[in-house]
Design a protein around this motif. Structure first.
Motif, PDB file in Angstrom:
ATOM      1  N   TYR A  70      24.776  45.138  23.387  1.00 25.89           N
ATOM      2  CA  TYR A  70      25.551  45.824  24.424  1.00 25.89           C
ATOM      3  C   TYR A  70      25.130  47.293  24.448  1.00 25.89           C
ATOM      4  N   ASP A  71      24.672  47.754  25.588  1.00 23.32           N
ATOM      5  CA  ASP A  71      24.251  49.150  25.728  1.00 23.32           C
ATOM      6  C   ASP A  71      25.433  50.104  25.694  1.00 23.32           C
ATOM      7  N   SER A  72      26.570  49.639  26.187  1.00 23.35           N
ATOM      8  CA  SER A  72      27.748  50.502  26.239  1.00 23.35           C
ATOM      9  C   SER A  72      28.996  49.675  26.004  1.00 23.35           C
ATOM     10  N   LEU A  73      30.041  50.342  25.566  1.00 24.58           N
ATOM     11  CA  LEU A  73      31.356  49.736  25.402  1.00 24.58           C
ATOM     12  C   LEU A  73      32.277  50.288  26.472  1.00 24.58           C
ATOM     13  N   SER A  74      32.984  49.417  27.156  1.00 21.99           N
ATOM     14  CA  SER A  74      33.850  49.846  28.256  1.00 21.99           C
ATOM     15  C   SER A  74      35.179  49.118  28.178  1.00 21.99           C
ATOM     16  N   LEU A  75      36.195  49.754  28.738  1.00 27.66           N
ATOM     17  CA  LEU A  75      37.535  49.188  28.813  1.00 27.66           C
ATOM     18  C   LEU A  75      37.981  49.189  30.261  1.00 27.66           C
ATOM     19  N   GLY A  76      38.350  48.010  30.747  1.00 24.29           N
ATOM     20  CA  GLY A  76      38.769  47.906  32.132  1.00 24.29           C
ATOM     21  C   GLY A  76      39.431  46.566  32.404  1.00 24.29           C
ATOM     22  N   VAL A  77      39.588  46.231  33.667  1.00 30.00           N
ATOM     23  CA  VAL A  77      40.198  44.974  34.076  1.00 30.00           C
ATOM     24  C   VAL A  77      39.101  43.921  34.172  1.00 30.00           C
ATOM     25  N   PRO A  78      39.232  42.802  33.428  1.00 30.35           N
ATOM     26  CA  PRO A  78      38.179  41.776  33.458  1.00 30.35           C
ATOM     27  C   PRO A  78      37.947  41.223  34.865  1.00 30.35           C
ATOM     28  N   PHE A  79      36.684  40.900  35.157  1.00 33.39           N
ATOM     29  CA  PHE A  79      36.240  40.291  36.421  1.00 33.39           C
ATOM     30  C   PHE A  79      36.484  41.190  37.629  1.00 33.39           C
ATOM     31  N   THR A  80      36.625  42.490  37.383  1.00 33.52           N
ATOM     32  CA  THR A  80      36.718  43.463  38.473  1.00 33.52           C
ATOM     33  C   THR A  80      35.814  44.644  38.138  1.00 33.52           C
ATOM     34  N   SER A  81      35.663  45.554  39.060  1.00 28.72           N
ATOM     35  CA  SER A  81      34.856  46.763  38.840  1.00 28.72           C
ATOM     36  C   SER A  81      35.680  47.931  38.313  1.00 28.72           C
ATOM     37  N   ILE A  82      36.953  47.691  38.021  1.00 28.21           N
ATOM     38  CA  ILE A  82      37.833  48.767  37.545  1.00 28.21           C
ATOM     39  C   ILE A  82      37.528  49.031  36.074  1.00 28.21           C
ATOM     40  N   THR A  83      37.159  50.263  35.738  1.00 29.36           N
ATOM     41  CA  THR A  83      36.808  50.657  34.367  1.00 29.36           C
ATOM     42  C   THR A  83      37.568  51.918  34.006  1.00 29.36           C
ATOM     43  N   PHE A  84      38.262  51.907  32.885  1.00 33.26           N
ATOM     44  CA  PHE A  84      39.020  53.071  32.419  1.00 33.26           C
ATOM     45  C   PHE A  84      38.210  53.929  31.447  1.00 33.26           C
ATOM     46  N   PHE A  85      37.327  53.292  30.713  1.00 33.66           N
ATOM     47  CA  PHE A  85      36.592  54.021  29.673  1.00 33.66           C
ATOM     48  C   PHE A  85      35.243  53.352  29.479  1.00 33.66           C
ATOM     49  N   SER A  86      34.202  54.163  29.279  1.00 35.29           N
ATOM     50  CA  SER A  86      32.871  53.633  29.013  1.00 35.29           C
ATOM     51  C   SER A  86      32.091  54.652  28.200  1.00 35.29           C
ATOM     52  N   HIS A  87      31.372  54.141  27.183  1.00 37.06           N
ATOM     53  CA  HIS A  87      30.623  55.041  26.312  1.00 37.06           C
ATOM     54  C   HIS A  87      29.432  54.288  25.748  1.00 37.06           C
ATOM     55  N   ALA A  88      28.325  55.009  25.546  1.00 36.13           N
ATOM     56  CA  ALA A  88      27.112  54.401  25.005  1.00 36.13           C
ATOM     57  C   ALA A  88      27.347  53.925  23.569  1.00 36.13           C
TER      58      ALA A  88
END
Length: 301
Positions: A127-145
């Protein structure tokens, strides 16, 4: 003519102390072995004790020791917190929580710690980055390499904590299961909410069964931190390896690491003794010297 003394009088009774010849023989054999080992270690010049004394308080060794202690502290803290949550989930009546906790414990008790550390160290490949969001949508609250999050120290703490939590969860679950069912019923009869029943009544009683095995796990974790040498992290064992590869003084530097691990284990064992005695203060009663002396005089009379 004087009357003979009664059969049970002090003049006719002779107290013969019990003899234990095999105990004496065992003690003599143990003393012989200890003396031989002490003489061998003290007189053999190949141990190079002067080199041991030179490196024992070296700044590099003390820096590696500090990393080992920090890994032990953080692994114990995070492993205990996560293990407590897993144990409570295992005891939950929700089949989903219980099943997820069981799966986690099964997985991390099955994988060797070395394998977990290597997988986490190469996690950025998956995984290039770790992200937190709503599954199966484009909504992302947090993302980091991933490469910026998981360095050597983070991987070591995370791996140790994940594996330690699996074992801690089973220890805590066993301690809670050992509390009498009447305590659960009495706490429920008082009208206390579930979280207060667990943390104020059940867990304090379970600690007496949890602490001995839990401290064994902490001691194992302190020694298990040596496995993070595969990450090239300068903890105690890796520092010793680097030094003896450079100086070729293998045995003295290994003895430096051995003695420091002995010191850590001894301190933890002493701490375990006092913590266990504190939590057992309502169970174990100590006889006061004055009362014991009075009881002994009464028995003699």
């Amino acid at each position: 003519m004087k009357n003979p003394a009664p059969y049970n009088s002090p003049a006719t009774l002779k107290v013969v102390p019990a003899r234990y010849p095999w105990r004496l023989a065992g003690a003599a054999f143990a003393l012989f072995i200890i003396t031989g080992v002490a003489q061998s270690v003290a007189t053999n010049p190949r141990w190079e004790w002067h080199v041991f004394a030179q490196w024992f308080f070296d700044p590099a060794i003390l820096s590696g020791l500090g990393k080992t202690l920090l890994l032990t502290l953080l692994g114990t803290l995070f492993g205990s917190l996560l293990g407590t949550g897993l144990a409570l989930a295992r005891l939950s009546k929700s089949w989903l929580l219980s099943g997820l906790a069981w799966s986690y414990i099964w997985l991390f008790r099955s994988l060797p710690l070395l394998l977990v550390l290597i997988i986490l160290y190469n996690f950025s490949y998956l995984y290039d980055s770790l992200s937190l969001g709503v599954p199966f949508t484009s909504i992302t609250f947090f993302s980091h390499a991933t490469t910026d999050l998981l360095d050597q120290f983070s991987v070591a703490v995370l791996g140790l904590s994940l594996v330690q939590a699996a074992y801690t969860a089973e220890i805590i679950r066993g301690g809670i299961a050992g509390v009498e069912q009447g305590q659960h019923e009495a706490a429920a009869a008082l009208g206390l909410p579930p979280y207060r029943r667990t943390f104020r009544i059940i867990l304090p009683q379970a600690l007496r069964a949890i602490l001995p095995t839990g401290f064994n796990e902490v001691i194992s974790l302190a020694k298990g931190t040596a496995i993070v040498y595969v990450l090239s992290m300068p903890e105690l064992f890796y520092t010793v390896q680097v030094l003896y590869n450079r100086t070729q003084q293998v045995i003295p530097l290994l003895m430096v690491a051995s003695v420091w691990y002995l010191v850590i284990t001894t301190v933890l064992s002493v701490l375990q003794h006092y913590v266990e005695r504190y939590f057992a203060r309502g169970i174990v009663r100590q006889v006061r010297p004055a009362r014991f002396a009075l009881f002994r005089r009464s028995a003699q009379a």
